[in-house]
Design an enzyme around this catalytic site. Sequence first.
Site, PDB file in Angstrom:
ATOM      1  N   GLY A  72      62.745 -82.274  55.562  1.00 36.07           N
ATOM      2  CA  GLY A  72      63.519 -83.037  54.585  1.00 36.07           C
ATOM      3  C   GLY A  72      64.787 -83.601  55.202  1.00 36.07           C
ATOM      4  O   GLY A  72      65.180 -84.743  54.922  1.00 36.07           O
ATOM      5  N   THR A  73      65.428 -82.829  56.048  1.00 35.95           N
ATOM      6  CA  THR A  73      66.681 -83.260  56.672  1.00 35.95           C
ATOM      7  C   THR A  73      66.461 -84.527  57.496  1.00 35.95           C
ATOM      8  O   THR A  73      67.272 -85.463  57.444  1.00 35.95           O
ATOM      9  CB  THR A  73      67.230 -82.121  57.568  1.00 35.95           C
ATOM     10  OG1 THR A  73      67.437 -80.975  56.737  1.00 35.95           O
ATOM     11  CG2 THR A  73      68.522 -82.509  58.244  1.00 35.95           C
ATOM     12  N   ASN A 151      69.414 -77.909  44.581  1.00 34.25           N
ATOM     13  CA  ASN A 151      68.791 -76.705  45.138  1.00 34.25           C
ATOM     14  C   ASN A 151      69.439 -75.421  44.634  1.00 34.25           C
ATOM     15  O   ASN A 151      68.799 -74.383  44.568  1.00 34.25           O
ATOM     16  CB  ASN A 151      68.813 -76.729  46.670  1.00 34.25           C
ATOM     17  CG  ASN A 151      70.150 -77.134  47.230  1.00 34.25           C
ATOM     18  OD1 ASN A 151      70.706 -78.174  46.856  1.00 34.25           O
ATOM     19  ND2 ASN A 151      70.703 -76.330  48.120  1.00 34.25           N
ATOM     20  N   GLN A 179      63.641 -80.607  46.389  1.00 32.70           N
ATOM     21  CA  GLN A 179      63.419 -79.519  45.415  1.00 32.70           C
ATOM     22  C   GLN A 179      62.585 -79.958  44.222  1.00 32.70           C
ATOM     23  O   GLN A 179      61.960 -79.135  43.571  1.00 32.70           O
ATOM     24  CB  GLN A 179      64.778 -78.974  44.916  1.00 32.70           C
ATOM     25  CG  GLN A 179      65.564 -78.219  45.971  1.00 32.70           C
ATOM     26  CD  GLN A 179      64.909 -76.909  46.391  1.00 32.70           C
ATOM     27  OE1 GLN A 179      64.014 -76.375  45.727  1.00 32.70           O
ATOM     28  NE2 GLN A 179      65.355 -76.372  47.520  1.00 32.70           N
ATOM     29  N   SER A 199      59.892 -82.298  51.515  1.00 33.17           N
ATOM     30  CA  SER A 199      59.750 -81.274  52.561  1.00 33.17           C
ATOM     31  C   SER A 199      58.568 -80.365  52.245  1.00 33.17           C
ATOM     32  O   SER A 199      58.354 -80.013  51.069  1.00 33.17           O
ATOM     33  CB  SER A 199      61.041 -80.458  52.628  1.00 33.17           C
ATOM     34  OG  SER A 199      60.906 -79.433  53.575  1.00 33.17           O
ATOM     35  N   HIS A 201      57.988 -77.133  53.299  1.00 32.66           N
ATOM     36  CA  HIS A 201      58.132 -75.677  53.158  1.00 32.66           C
ATOM     37  C   HIS A 201      58.658 -75.229  51.801  1.00 32.66           C
ATOM     38  O   HIS A 201      58.770 -74.034  51.535  1.00 32.66           O
ATOM     39  CB  HIS A 201      58.967 -75.087  54.305  1.00 32.66           C
ATOM     40  CG  HIS A 201      60.437 -75.335  54.252  1.00 32.66           C
ATOM     41  ND1 HIS A 201      61.330 -74.357  53.892  1.00 32.66           N
ATOM     42  CD2 HIS A 201      61.169 -76.428  54.530  1.00 32.66           C
ATOM     43  CE1 HIS A 201      62.566 -74.849  53.969  1.00 32.66           C
ATOM     44  NE2 HIS A 201      62.489 -76.107  54.352  1.00 32.66           N
ATOM     45  N   THR A 236      54.384 -87.500  68.403  1.00 29.93           N
ATOM     46  CA  THR A 236      53.019 -87.114  68.008  1.00 29.93           C
ATOM     47  C   THR A 236      53.065 -86.263  66.741  1.00 29.93           C
ATOM     48  O   THR A 236      53.840 -85.302  66.662  1.00 29.93           O
ATOM     49  CB  THR A 236      52.345 -86.329  69.153  1.00 29.93           C
ATOM     50  OG1 THR A 236      52.345 -87.171  70.306  1.00 29.93           O
ATOM     51  CG2 THR A 236      50.917 -85.944  68.799  1.00 29.93           C
ATOM     52  N   CYS A 322      71.010 -72.346  52.896  1.00 28.54           N
ATOM     53  CA  CYS A 322      71.460 -72.937  54.151  1.00 28.54           C
ATOM     54  C   CYS A 322      72.912 -72.599  54.457  1.00 28.54           C
ATOM     55  O   CYS A 322      73.346 -72.755  55.572  1.00 28.54           O
ATOM     56  CB  CYS A 322      71.279 -74.448  54.117  1.00 28.54           C
ATOM     57  SG  CYS A 322      69.577 -74.902  53.844  1.00 28.54           S
TER      58      CYS A 322
HETATM   59  N1  PLP Z   1      67.478 -81.249  50.345  1.00 28.20           N
HETATM   60  C1  PLP Z   1      67.422 -80.200  49.522  1.00 28.20           C
HETATM   61  C2  PLP Z   1      67.773 -80.390  48.076  1.00 28.20           C
HETATM   62  C3  PLP Z   1      67.056 -78.942  50.004  1.00 28.20           C
HETATM   63  O1  PLP Z   1      67.020 -77.903  49.171  1.00 28.20           O
HETATM   64  C4  PLP Z   1      66.728 -78.807  51.365  1.00 28.20           C
HETATM   65  C5  PLP Z   1      66.386 -77.481  51.943  1.00 28.20           C
HETATM   66  O2  PLP Z   1      66.898 -76.466  51.518  1.00 28.20           O
HETATM   67  C6  PLP Z   1      66.768 -79.953  52.187  1.00 28.20           C
HETATM   68  C7  PLP Z   1      67.150 -81.143  51.637  1.00 28.20           C
HETATM   69  C8  PLP Z   1      66.416 -79.883  53.643  1.00 28.20           C
HETATM   70  O3  PLP Z   1      65.022 -79.754  53.804  1.00 28.20           O
HETATM   71  P1  PLP Z   1      64.448 -79.173  55.195  1.00 28.20           P
HETATM   72  O4  PLP Z   1      64.724 -77.711  55.189  1.00 28.20           O
HETATM   73  O5  PLP Z   1      62.992 -79.494  55.163  1.00 28.20           O
HETATM   74  O6  PLP Z   1      65.156 -79.899  56.271  1.00 28.20           O
END
Ligand code: PLP
Length: 387
Positions: A72-73, A151, A179, A199, A201, A236, A322
């Site tokens: 996601g990042t 989140n 989320q 994302s 995971h 890849t 995080c």
């Molecule tokens: N955005 C939100 C709202 C999230 O909760 C998270 C992860 O906790 C992310 C972005 C980042 O996703 P990733 O862990 O896949 O980089």
Amino acid sequence: MSSVTYLDNNATTQVAPEVFEAMLPWLCESYGNPSSVYRLGRQASAALDDARARVAALAGCQEGEVIFTSCGTESINTAILSALALDPDKRHIVTSAVEHSATVKLCEHLAQRGYEITWLPVDSLGLLDPADLEKAITDETAIVSLMWANNETGVLFPVEEISSITHRHKVVLHLDAVQAFGKVPIDLDSLGVEFVSFSGHKIYAPKGVGALYANRRVRYTPLLRGSQEEGRRGGTQNVASIVAFGKATELAGIPLDTSTLKHLRDRLESHLLSTIPGVVRNGHADLRLPNTSNLSFEGIESEAALILLDERGICCSAGSACSSGSVHPSHVLKAMGLSNDMARSSLRFSVGRLTSEADIDAACKAIPLVISRLREVSPAGSPVLTA
Ligand code: PLP
């Protein structure tokens, strides 16, 4: 592994057994590079197509609008930096005070490089007022980047209103749906947004895979240059994890049924609110994800609670996962107007598809014991408030 009661599904999710099974053949048997022309490669390429179709189905968009990324990042960084690169004269970004660190850290970095950032406020329930967005947009605005769902509190932003405002002002909109995906219905074809981040995971696929929706009409420039993903994201592809992501979106189901999540979350939350004095819910009661409960327990330090809960096998979070290594109060709760003490006494419980009634029973038993133990030893003593 000892048994745990896992109530931290907003931090990450267990890889679902069906997802694990689906990804395995793509590691040791069908390990071809999807860009290779021989059969092993073509098989991998077809698997990517299939996963792309599944992700697109859950997101309500076209397959060609889904770009696979590493997380996601990366998707968030790509969307924002693409908009800035394509409109270099526009040096203003609108975001909110409660974004995930992926957005916050990028915007802080850009601020140091001369960009102007508007951090939209939220109210005490975590809600964003679209009128504030309307006022914030200027001729200099290159992109508006906002969360779909928070989140920490699960609070939902009014994405339809947000999208109609950015549309009217002809400003690029990015939504962080990391989320929201798999927890609320998403129909990007009808929403009319330029970029959306996802994302794997958070929806029972492994860590290290994500996707970026890029509307087919949006001008786009990649963050990682290379030939893969039609030149939109070099590198890849992580075939096994992408297959897993596709399988996970299929398991989420279309249409989504989140009634079990909500039932489990509400059972835990109402038990804690009714049996422990001095507990306050953070975030709007209804306008939030069906799986998330964020509560402040007056008179405790949430970091200490995490340790005692962990001893009893309960996993949850103090604010965002995080930033849980830090003792600073959550920026989300601070933006909602909580005092430092109330923000530091908050715990986030997030249930998931693999949470059982027995997990909720265990949590309903352990959490009140831990809170009362902490209040016994706390210099502040027990609160006089009742729930
Ligand atoms: N955005 C939100 C709202 C999230 O909760 C998270 C992860 O906790 C992310 C972005 C980042 O996703 P990733 O862990 O896949 O980089």
